[in-house]
Design a protein around this motif. Structure first.
Motif: not given
Lengths: 229, 297
Positions: B217-227, B280-292
Motif C-alpha cells: 500500500p505504501f508503494i502504491l501510494e507513493g506511485i500515486l503521489q509521484g504520478l 512514478a519511480v521516485i514515488g515507489a522507491l522513496g516509499s520503499a526506502v523510507a519504510l525500510r
C-alpha cells in the motif's frame, strides 16, 4: 506451548540483565500470570516470545518452534499463532473497531467471506457489537482494550499474550477484561498475562510466575500476588 | 500469502485520502522538483542545439593564389575530400567572391566604385565533421602550391570551444546536483509521512503482516503521489510551451540561429514522458526506502 531455557537478556547500555537465566515451561491450555514490579522483566518476557527482540543467551520455543533461530521471513507466521494485547492497546487510529479486528484477518489473507462472519462474532464475544463502527478515540479505555482483545483472538490463535492489559483501566473494568481472558482460556487457548495488578491476580487464583530483577523467584499453581512483592 | 491487488489499491487510496496533508506535501514536492528539472532540461536542450549550430559554423577558408594552376587546385580539392575529418569542400571562384561582396555591400555602392577590377582571390571553403579538428586540418593543409593563405578564425575558435565546453560541463554538474537534491527532498517528505504512521506499521508487523503486505500500500501510494505530482509538473510545462513558443522562435530568428523546431518539439514530448515515469519511480522507491527502517520490528 512455551519453553524457556537459560534465557538471559541484556539491553545495550544497561549492565544489569533484564532477564537473568530464566527457565519456564507453560503447557497447552494454561492460564499464567507473570508478575513483578516495574523493571522486573515482565515486558521483556513477552517481547521475546514474539521475537520483537532477541535474547542475549538461551533457547526459546513457542508451539514447538525455535524462536531464536527462526528466519526473519518466518516471523510473521509465528506472530499469526500468537494474539497480543498491550497496555496501550495499539489500535490503528484511522480504522473503526470493526476494521481494526478485520485487519488482523486481512493480514493473514483470510477471504472476505470469513472476515465478514468472524469479525462481528468476536466483537460480540467482547460485548462491543453496538460499537463496531466507532473509531478508537470515540471509545473508552476499557472498550479499546476489548477491541484489542478481539483483534488478538479473532483468528483463534493457540496462544494469547497480554502485557499489562489492565494498566490503563480502573478496577471494575479490569476485572471484566480478565474474565474475558478467562473465557478465552476455557476455549483451549493458552493465556499468559504479564501484570503488576495485584487485585486481578488474587481474584483469579491462577498459576503465578513471579519475577524480580530478571530472576524467577516464585512459580506457584493457584497463586496470589504475594505480600512480599 | 495471496497477493490481492484490489485490497492494496483500496488501502493506498484510503490512506491517501486520510493522510491528505502529507499527501499534498509529497505531491507538491514531486511536482515542484520535476517542474524545475523539466524546465532546466528544456533550456539545456535549446542551449545545446545553439552550441551545436555555432560550432558547425566554424570552417576553414583556404585562399588560392591568382597564379595557381587549375590542376593544382583540383588535386588539393580531391585530397581534402579524402581526409576523414572533412565534411564538405566548396570552390569559390574570383567571380563568385565578388558577387558575394556586392551582395554584402548593397547599401554602400560607393565602396564598390572605389575598387578597380577584381582584387578578391578564389578560395576553398572547408567544413568539418568535427569542428574541433579545425586546427590540425589547417596545419596539414599549409604549404600546398596553390594556396596563398589559410584562415580559420584562429584564437576566436579556441575561445568558442572553451566557452561551449564550460557550458556543457556546468550543465551536466548542475543537472546532477538538481537530481540529487530533488531525490533527497522527495525521500525526506515521504519519510516524514511514513514517520507519522510508524505506529501503524509496527502494529501491522505485530499482528503478523509480512513485509510485503505492509509495503505494497505504501508503494502504491507513493506511485500515486509521484504520478499526480509529475502530471501537475508536465501540465505546467506544457502550458509554458504553448504560451511562449512563438516568442522563443522570434528571439532565435532575430539572433539568426536556425533552431530545428520539429526535433526540439519531439524532445520536449519525450521529456514529458520521462518525467511521468520519473515521478512514478521516485514515488515507489522513496516509499520503499523510507519504510525500510520501520519494518525491522
Amino acid at each position: 506451548m512455551i519453553k524457556m531455557r537459560g534465557v538471559t537478556k541484556i539491553y545495550e547500555q544497561h549492565d544489569k540483565p533484564a532477564l537473568d537465566n530464566v527457565d519456564v515451561d507453560i503447557e497447552k491450555g494454561e492460564f499464567v500470570f507473570v508478575v513483578g514490579p516495574s523493571g522486573s522483566g515482565k515486558t521483556t518476557f513477552i517481547r521475546l516470545l514474539i521475537k520483537e527482540i532477541l535474547p542475549t543467551k538461551g533457547e526459546i520455543f513457542v508451539a514447538g518452534q525455535d524462536v531464536v533461530h527462526l528466519r526473519s521471513r518466518k516471523v510473521p507466521l509465528l506472530r499469526r499463532n500468537i494474539g497480543c494485547v498491550f497496555q496501550d492497546f495499539k489500535l490503528l487510529p484511522n480504522k473503526t473497531a470493526y476494521e481494526n479486528v478485520a485487519f488482523a484477518l486481512d493480514v493473514i489473507g483470510r477471504p472476505e467471506r470469513v472476515i465478514r462472519s468472524q469479525t462481528p462474532e468476536v466483537l460480540k464475544l467482547v460485548g462491543l457489537e453496538k460499537k463496531m463502527n466507532s473509531y478508537p478515540d470515540e471509545l473508552s479505555g476499557g472498550e479499546q482494550q476489548r477491541v484489542s482483545l478481539a483483534r488478538a483472538f479473532v483468528n483463534r490463535p493457540p496462544l494469547l499474550l497480554a502485557d499489562e492489559p489492565t494498566g490503563n483501566l480502573d478496577p471494575a473494568i479490569s476485572r471484566e477484561l480478565i474474565s474475558l481472558l478467562d473465557r478465552i482460556n476455557r476455549t483451549g487457548t493458552t493465556v499468559v498475562v504479564a501484570t503488576h495488578d495485584r487485585e486481578i491476580v488474587n481474584f483469579m487464583r491462577k498459576r503465578v510466575v513471579a519475577l524480580e530483577e530478571g530472576k524467577v523467584v516464585r512459580d506457584q499453581l493457584r497463586g496470589v500476588y504475594g505480600h512480599e512483592d | 500469502m495471496r497477493i490481492r491487488p484490489l485490497y492494496f489499491i483500496g488501502e493506498a487510496l484510503a490512506s491517501f485520502r486520510k493522510n491528505w496533508v502529507m499527501s499534498i506535501a509529497a505531491v507538491s514536492t514531486v511536482a515542484l522538483t520535476l517542474f524545475i528539472i523539466g524546465m532546466f532540461t528544456i533550456v539545456a536542450f535549446i542551449l545545446s542545439s545553439v552550441i551545436k549550430i555555432q560550432e558547425s559554423k566554424v570552417e576553414i577558408v583556404a585562399f588560392l593564389k591568382d597564379s595557381a594552376k587549375p590542376e593544382d587546385i583540383q588535386s588539393t580539392q580531391n585530397e581534402l575530400v579524402s581526409w576523414p575529418e572533412v565534411a564538405n569542400v566548396r570552390y569559390i571562384s574570383k567571380e563568385q567572391a565578388l558577387e558575394r561582396l556586392k551582395e554584402e555591400l548593397k547599401g554602400q555602392p560607393e565602396m564598390l566604385d572605389a575598387m578597380s577590377g577584381n582584387p578578391l582571390p578564389a578560395s576553398l571553403e572547408i567544413s568539418l565533421k568535427n569542428p574541433r579538428a579545425v586546427k590540425t586540418v589547417a596545419k596539414r593543409l599549409d604549404g600546398r602550391a596553390a594556396i596563398e593563405e589559410i584562415k580559420y578564425g584562429e584564437g576566436v575558435v579556441e575561445k568558442l570551444f572553451v566557452v561551449t565546453k564550460v557550458i556543457r560541463w556546468a550543465g551536466v554538474i548542475f543537472a546532477f546536483l538538481l537530481c540529487f537534491a530533488s531525490l533527497v527532498l522527495i525521500v525526506n517528505t515521504i519519510r516524514l509521512a511514513i514517520f507519522a504512521r510508524r505506529k501503524e506499521v509496527a502494529i501491522m508487523k505485530l499482528v503478523g503482516a509480512s513485509n510485503w503486505f505492509v509495503r505494497w500500500p505504501f508503494i502504491l501510494e507513493g506511485i500515486l503521489q509521484g504520478l499526480i505530482g509529475s502530471l501537475l509538473a508536465i501540465g505546467v510545462l506544457y502550458l509554458i510551451k504553448v504560451f511562449s513558443l512563438e516568442s522563443v522562435m522570434q528571439f532565435f530568428r532575430w539572433l539568426r540561429v536556425p533552431l530545428n523546431y520539429p526535433q526540439l518539439t519531439q524532445q520536449f514530448y519525450l521529456l514529458l514522458g520521462y518525467l511521468i515515469l520519473a515521478g512514478a519511480v521516485i514515488g515507489a522507491l522513496g516509499s520503499a526506502v523510507a519504510l525500510r527502517r520501520y519494518l525491522r520490528v
